[in-house]
Design a protein around this motif. Structure first.
Motif, short mmCIF file in Angstrom:
data_model
loop_
_atom_site.label_atom_id
_atom_site.label_comp_id
_atom_site.label_asym_id
_atom_site.label_seq_id
_atom_site.Cartn_x
_atom_site.Cartn_y
_atom_site.Cartn_z
N LEU A 1 -47.16 -10.18 -16.44
CA LEU A 1 -48.15 -8.78 -17.23
C LEU A 1 -48.90 -9.26 -18.55
CD1 LEU A 1 -44.62 -7.59 -17.00
CD2 LEU A 1 -45.94 -7.14 -15.92
N LEU A 2 -50.04 -8.74 -18.96
CA LEU A 2 -50.72 -7.64 -19.71
C LEU A 2 -50.16 -6.97 -21.01
CD1 LEU A 2 -53.09 -9.29 -21.06
CD2 LEU A 2 -54.45 -8.36 -19.93
N VAL A 3 -49.66 -7.03 -21.49
CA VAL A 3 -49.26 -5.87 -22.38
C VAL A 3 -49.88 -6.05 -24.06
CG1 VAL A 3 -46.69 -5.77 -23.86
CG2 VAL A 3 -47.03 -6.33 -21.49
N ASN A 4 -50.56 -4.90 -24.21
CA ASN A 4 -51.60 -4.66 -25.29
C ASN A 4 -52.15 -5.69 -25.30
OD1 ASN A 4 -50.87 -2.14 -26.16
ND2 ASN A 4 -48.49 -2.99 -27.28
N GLY A 5 -53.26 -6.00 -23.87
CA GLY A 5 -53.94 -7.24 -24.42
C GLY A 5 -53.03 -8.47 -24.75
N ARG A 6 -52.30 -8.89 -24.76
CA ARG A 6 -51.20 -9.84 -24.81
C ARG A 6 -50.59 -10.54 -23.52
NH1 ARG A 6 -51.97 -7.21 -29.22
NH2 ARG A 6 -52.35 -8.14 -31.00
N GLU A 7 -50.37 -12.30 -23.08
CA GLU A 7 -49.61 -12.19 -22.01
C GLU A 7 -48.47 -12.34 -22.33
OE1 GLU A 7 -51.45 -16.19 -20.58
OE2 GLU A 7 -53.40 -15.00 -20.13
N LEU A 8 -47.86 -11.93 -21.81
CA LEU A 8 -46.05 -12.05 -21.42
C LEU A 8 -46.39 -12.95 -20.57
CD1 LEU A 8 -43.56 -11.89 -22.83
CD2 LEU A 8 -43.70 -9.00 -21.71
N SER A 9 -45.77 -13.89 -20.13
CA SER A 9 -44.88 -14.54 -19.18
C SER A 9 -43.46 -14.93 -19.29
CB SER A 9 -45.29 -15.73 -18.86
OG SER A 9 -46.90 -15.79 -19.38
N LEU A 10 -42.59 -14.70 -17.89
CA LEU A 10 -41.96 -14.78 -16.61
C LEU A 10 -41.56 -15.51 -16.43
CD1 LEU A 10 -41.94 -11.15 -17.11
CD2 LEU A 10 -39.44 -12.21 -18.35
N PRO A 11 -41.30 -17.60 -16.48
CA PRO A 11 -41.16 -17.90 -15.60
C PRO A 11 -40.41 -18.30 -14.89
CG PRO A 11 -41.99 -18.82 -17.94
CD PRO A 11 -41.44 -17.37 -17.81
N THR A 12 -38.87 -17.76 -15.17
CA THR A 12 -37.89 -17.99 -14.43
C THR A 12 -37.21 -16.70 -15.13
OG1 THR A 12 -36.95 -19.90 -15.65
CG2 THR A 12 -38.28 -20.36 -13.76
N GLY A 13 -35.61 -16.45 -14.48
CA GLY A 13 -34.64 -15.99 -14.54
C GLY A 13 -33.81 -14.87 -13.79
N THR A 14 -32.84 -15.13 -13.67
CA THR A 14 -31.85 -13.91 -12.37
C THR A 14 -31.40 -13.34 -13.57
OG1 THR A 14 -31.73 -16.35 -11.50
CG2 THR A 14 -29.93 -14.45 -10.78
N LEU A 15 -31.39 -12.15 -12.71
CA LEU A 15 -30.19 -10.79 -13.12
C LEU A 15 -29.40 -10.57 -12.53
CD1 LEU A 15 -32.82 -10.54 -15.27
CD2 LEU A 15 -32.50 -8.52 -15.26
N GLN A 16 -28.42 -10.16 -12.56
CA GLN A 16 -26.80 -10.25 -11.29
C GLN A 16 -26.28 -8.81 -11.73
OE1 GLN A 16 -25.82 -12.54 -8.61
NE2 GLN A 16 -25.00 -9.72 -7.99
N LEU A 17 -26.87 -7.99 -11.05
CA LEU A 17 -26.32 -6.62 -11.11
C LEU A 17 -24.57 -6.80 -10.36
CD1 LEU A 17 -29.37 -4.02 -10.13
CD2 LEU A 17 -28.08 -4.60 -12.21
N ASP A 18 -23.67 -6.32 -10.92
CA ASP A 18 -22.08 -5.93 -9.97
C ASP A 18 -22.02 -4.59 -10.86
OD1 ASP A 18 -19.55 -6.14 -9.53
OD2 ASP A 18 -18.83 -7.98 -10.32
N ASP A 19 -22.08 -3.58 -10.32
CA ASP A 19 -21.45 -1.99 -11.09
C ASP A 19 -22.06 -1.83 -11.90
OD1 ASP A 19 -19.66 -1.49 -8.38
OD2 ASP A 19 -18.16 -2.64 -9.29
N ASN A 20 -21.07 -1.86 -13.36
CA ASN A 20 -21.47 -1.48 -14.52
C ASN A 20 -22.14 -2.90 -15.33
OD1 ASN A 20 -23.03 0.19 -16.74
ND2 ASN A 20 -21.26 0.25 -17.68
N ALA A 21 -22.35 -3.95 -14.30
CA ALA A 21 -22.19 -5.03 -15.78
C ALA A 21 -23.75 -6.08 -15.47
CB ALA A 21 -21.34 -5.99 -14.99
N LEU A 22 -23.98 -6.34 -15.78
CA LEU A 22 -25.42 -7.11 -16.23
C LEU A 22 -25.14 -8.42 -15.77
CD1 LEU A 22 -28.33 -7.13 -15.25
CD2 LEU A 22 -29.35 -6.15 -16.64
N THR A 23 -25.42 -9.67 -15.74
CA THR A 23 -25.38 -10.18 -16.11
C THR A 23 -27.15 -11.20 -16.33
OG1 THR A 23 -22.98 -11.35 -15.48
CG2 THR A 23 -24.13 -13.52 -15.60
N VAL A 24 -27.18 -12.03 -16.56
CA VAL A 24 -28.88 -12.37 -17.41
C VAL A 24 -28.60 -13.59 -17.34
CG1 VAL A 24 -30.68 -12.13 -18.79
CG2 VAL A 24 -29.42 -10.51 -18.24
N THR A 25 -28.84 -14.85 -16.26
CA THR A 25 -28.96 -16.31 -16.67
C THR A 25 -30.29 -17.30 -16.49
OG1 THR A 25 -27.09 -16.63 -15.00
CG2 THR A 25 -28.39 -18.57 -15.47
#
Length: 843
Positions: A443-467
């Motif tokens: 993403l280009l955020v305020n003229g600056r590059e922001l990268s998210l090369p990898t990553g997983t978000l798991q939703l399970d009711d009110n829980a969010l697990t980030v790996t």
């Protein structure tokens, strides 16, 4: 010839006779029309001028009323017009005056309804005012109006019962029918410029152009309006309405059928409310669209009608050239339905039963059900790959400008009442599930590059697990893993976060390189804005950046266990940070150990991004290189004692209270600090103030002065550095020093010099090894004051002033020491600063 003369005579008679009649009777006819209008409307009409004209509206007569104002039944102004013309037939010159039509030009019509249903156009029961020139005995005037026209008339409509507010302009509108009949058909053609249409505080139409055609049967006895049909044209889209509206004391009863057999998706998007349409302003759309709906039941302040409808799109396509985004093969089926409930009554629902297609070749499939729009229960499902390029399109004019890569959704679901989704304590009643995966996202955020090369978000009711979520910007590389709760309330929070939603989390953060400035820049103005902005504009950009940081941090409540190999913040840099980053209520706290400046720091700092950005810090430094410490802190904004002047190993305990201005710079007017520090085995080089003591030091010892230990407490407040009395034991001379030094380079120092040692040094050889002189109690001492600006300070002898300041500084020294002990919860002792009880003997 006779026939020709007779013909010309008859022609002149036909033309001239009406003109002559207008001249003879025009004033009387005009006055009778004005009087009749007053009697008919039974309200106050004010007319600046009027006359009767034939040529202007031939073959009809026209009574032109100029500067017209008509009062409403509540005393408000109902109508204001530059010109209102009453059209009469020619027979009105010689018999009963018959008004056939009315034209209003360049005017303003205001229609108001209060919460009780009273309107400002209830004109019965009011005594007429009339015109002073009206002829009370005039022949009756017959109202046989069959046509009314509006040209450039502004309509203001406010209905407190239905909470509806509208402003529009009728560029050209024609209404024709037998208005005097109890039941008649009204034919309408209109070209309308709608400035806005608000209902329940929500804007539905904003700066739209519409055309209207309608045949409406008006039944005064039954109080009904029947459309047969009403056609609304918006671009290529035509919506047809048939059915009946019946005004009631509380609102309107509806029985309508809406349909459209042809139309383009672009025309429908053009009619969306501004909040929904703004992100779609640059979209190019295609597709075959059909609409059908029924609206039945009462529409009041508390009750809405039953709405059943279907919108279908096939073979749709959406392009967004600015981001090179292309969605194809779009299939949409959206439905409004009124569903009966087992307990009786029913609820209004809305559903997107199908929304599928592909974006840049990546397929997706989405569905949505909202049951009971008065208390929505939401069921959402999404599968597929969504290009990150689509994200900026949904935040037009915001921080995000461009995107690449994809976000993959696998069986993502959300189910529950909306009221529970926005209330953190009720999230146990909400169900979520599914997996979100970033794949080379950028993403280009305020003229600056922001990268998210990898990553997983798991939703399970009110829980969010980030790996293994990787985040990169500039030289900064971060990796997150952990668990969080309350993601849904945060996503649905209002602009004020009135329900105190916060993402509660425990996570780890690892980084090879962490540049604090690069992360802060993501919420600040982009580089082009900052370079081109005027000083006042730059302050506002900085304020906006601070508000963004506050907005982000107020949604975070948790801790990161952080391991950072290499870090930087402006000129400060270090390595091997081990500690915690703590977030709560708009605050960020940093606690941990780090290697920096060839030594070690223990940091406990909290930054508050509230109305004023403020940092409060406790810092413990061990074996830090003093020269590097001064250099990386940019000499603390002063030029008196800099990194070029000092060396040695520094130990310190420091309390800092920092404020930042809207540009993100330290506000030195508010800076406050307390410190207890020592510098061991150090050296002063080219220190100008000591060089100016040529009368006391040998010239060979002026450029380099060694010392074993400098120790003292220091206070910074009100743009001034305060030094309590301290002993400086050096290779050149031993002396005791106290005083202050402002950020504007104003000096006020008090010095006591051991006079016996001075004499001994004068007659001894130069010490090439720069050995530190021993501390001695002199038989007599010399006392000096140093006052004035750095460029032109004055040295004077003044024993009493020096002794007085030494005594005062002891109170400051003890206050600083006690405060440091309370905050660091450990005893803090530095070497005595005076030579002993008999130091002044013989002085």
């Amino acid at each position: 010839m006779r026939f020709l003369r007779n013909s010309i005579f008859l022609l002149l008679l036909v033309v001239l006779l009406p003109l002559l009649a207008v001249q003879l009777f025009g004033g009387s006819i005009a006055r009778q029309v004005v009087s009749a209008l007053n009697d008919r409307l039974q309200t106050e009409i004010v007319i600046q001028d009027y006359d009767l004209s034939l040529l202007r509206s031939f073959p009809h007569l026209a009574v032109d009323l100029r500067g017209v104002t008509v009062a409403g039944s509540d005393g408000s102004q109902l109508l204001e017009a530059r010109r209102m013309a009453c059209r009469l037939d020619l027979g009105s010159l010689f018999g009963k005056i018959r008004i056939k039509g009315i034209v209003v030009e360049e005017g303003k019509l205001q229609l108001f309804t209060d919460v009780d249903g009273n309107t400002n156009y209830q004109l019965t029961g009011y005594t007429s005012v009339g015109d002073q020139g009206a002829d009370a005995g005039a022949e009756p005037v017959e109202f046989a109006i069959d046509e009314a026209r509006l040209r450039n008339v502004v309509l203001v409509y406010q209905d407190a019962q239905l909470r509806t507010d509208a402003l529009l302009t009728a560029r050209e509108a024609t209404f024709s029918g037998d208005f005097a009949a109890e039941r008649y058909t009204l034919a309408t053609e209109a070209e309308l410029d709608i400035a806005y249409l608000d209902q329940e505080g929500y804007r539905y139409l904003d700066r739209k152009q519409l055309e209207l055609e309608a045949n409406t049967t008006i039944d005064h006895a039954a109080g009904t309006y029947t459309f047969a049909p009403l056609l609304l044209h918006a671009g290529e889209l035509t919506v047809e309405a048939t059915g009946t509206l019946t005004p009631t004391a509380d609102g309107i009863t509806t029985d309508l059928r809406l349909s459209s057999s042809r139309g383009e998706l672009a025309d429908v998007l053009a009619l969306l409310p501004p909040t929904a349409a703004a992100p779609l302003a640059d979209w190019e759309t295609r597709g075959d669209l059909t609409l059908s709906a029924t609206v039945q039941g009462p529409w009041t302040r508390r009750v809405f009608p039953r709405f059943d409808g279907l919108m279908a799109l096939s073979d749709g396509r959406i392009e967004y050239p600015r981001l090179d985004l292309d969605a194809r093969n779009l299939e949409l089926e959206a439905r409004f339905a009124y569903v009966d409930t087992p307990r009786g009554g029913g609820v209004q629902t809305f559903s997107i039963e199908q929304l599928s297609g592909s974006i840049d070749g990546e397929p997706f499939d989405v569905s949505l059900l909202m049951e009971d729009l008065a208390d929505p229960r939401i069921t959402f499902r999404a599968d597929g790959s969504f290009p990150m390029a689509a994200l900026p399109a949904l935040f037009d004019g915001g921080m995000v400008a461009e995107g690449e890569g994809v976000l993959r959704l696998e069986r993502v679901t959300l189910s529950g009442r909306y009221a529970d989704m926005i209330e953190p304590r009720n999230m146990g009643r909400v169900s979520t599930g599914g997996t979100l995966t970033f794949d080379d996202a950028e993403l280009l955020v305020n003229g600056r590059e922001l990268s998210l090369p990898t990553g997983t978000l798991q939703l399970d009711d009110n829980a969010l697990t980030v790996t293994d979520l990787e985040v990169e910007t500039g030289e900064t590389s971060l990796r997150f893993s952990g668990r969080a709760t309350n993601l849904v309330p945060v996503l649905f929070a209002d602009s004020l976060n009135s329900r105190d939603a916060a993402l509660v989390f425990e996570a780890t953060l690892t980084s090879d390189h962490f540049d604090v400035g690069e992360l802060l820049a993501l919420s600040g103005p982009d580089e082009e804005e900052a370079e081109t902005a005027a000083p006042t504009t730059l302050d506002s950009l900085g304020q906006r950046a601070r508000e963004r940081r506050n907005r982000i941090t107020e949604f975070l409540n948790g801790r990161f266990e952080a391991t950072i190999e290499d870090w930087r913040w402006d000129e400060l840099e270090g390595e091997n940070f081990r500690g915690q980053l703590l977030f709560s209520s708009g605050q960020v706290a940093v606690r941990g150990l780090t290697d920096a400046m060839d030594g070690e720091f223990r940091i406990d700092a909290t930054t508050d991004f509230g109305l004023l950005t403020r940092t409060q810090a406790r810092i413990t430094a061990r074996a830090v290189d003093a020269e590097t410490f001064f250099a990386q802190n940019e000499n603390f904004g002063q030029e008196f004692l800099t990194a070029d002047h000092i060396s040695g190993r520094m130990n310190a305990r420091i309390l800092l209270d920092l404020y930042y201005d809207d540009a993100g710079e330290i506000d030195y007017n508010r800076l406050a600090a307390l410190a207890g520090l020592e510098i061991l085995d150090g050296e002063l080089r080219d220190f100008e103030m000591l060089e100016n003591f040529a009368f006391a030091l040998k010239s060979g010892d002026l450029e380099r002065v060694r010392f074993t230990r400098l120790a003292n407490f220091i206070e910074i407040a009100d743009r001034t550095v305060y030094l309590p009395a301290m002993l400086i034991q050096s290779s050149a001379i031993n002396l005791t020093l106290s005083g202050s030094h402002t950020f504007d380079q104003q000096l006020e120092y008090y010095i006591k010099v051991n006079a016996g040692q001075v004499i001994a040094n004068k007659i001894s050889r130069h010490d090439d090894d720069l050995e530190v002189l021993p501390a001695r109690n002199g038989l007599f001492n010399l006392y000096y004051t140093i006052r004035g600006p750095l460029e032109s300070y004055v040295v004077e002898t003044d024993k009493s002033a020096v002794k007085d300041d030494f005594r005062r500084s002891e109170y400051r020294r003890e206050r600083i020491r006690r405060t440091l002990e309370e905050r660091f919860q450990t005893p803090i002792e530095l070497l005595p600063v005076l030579e002993g009880p008999d130091a002044d003997v013989g002085g």
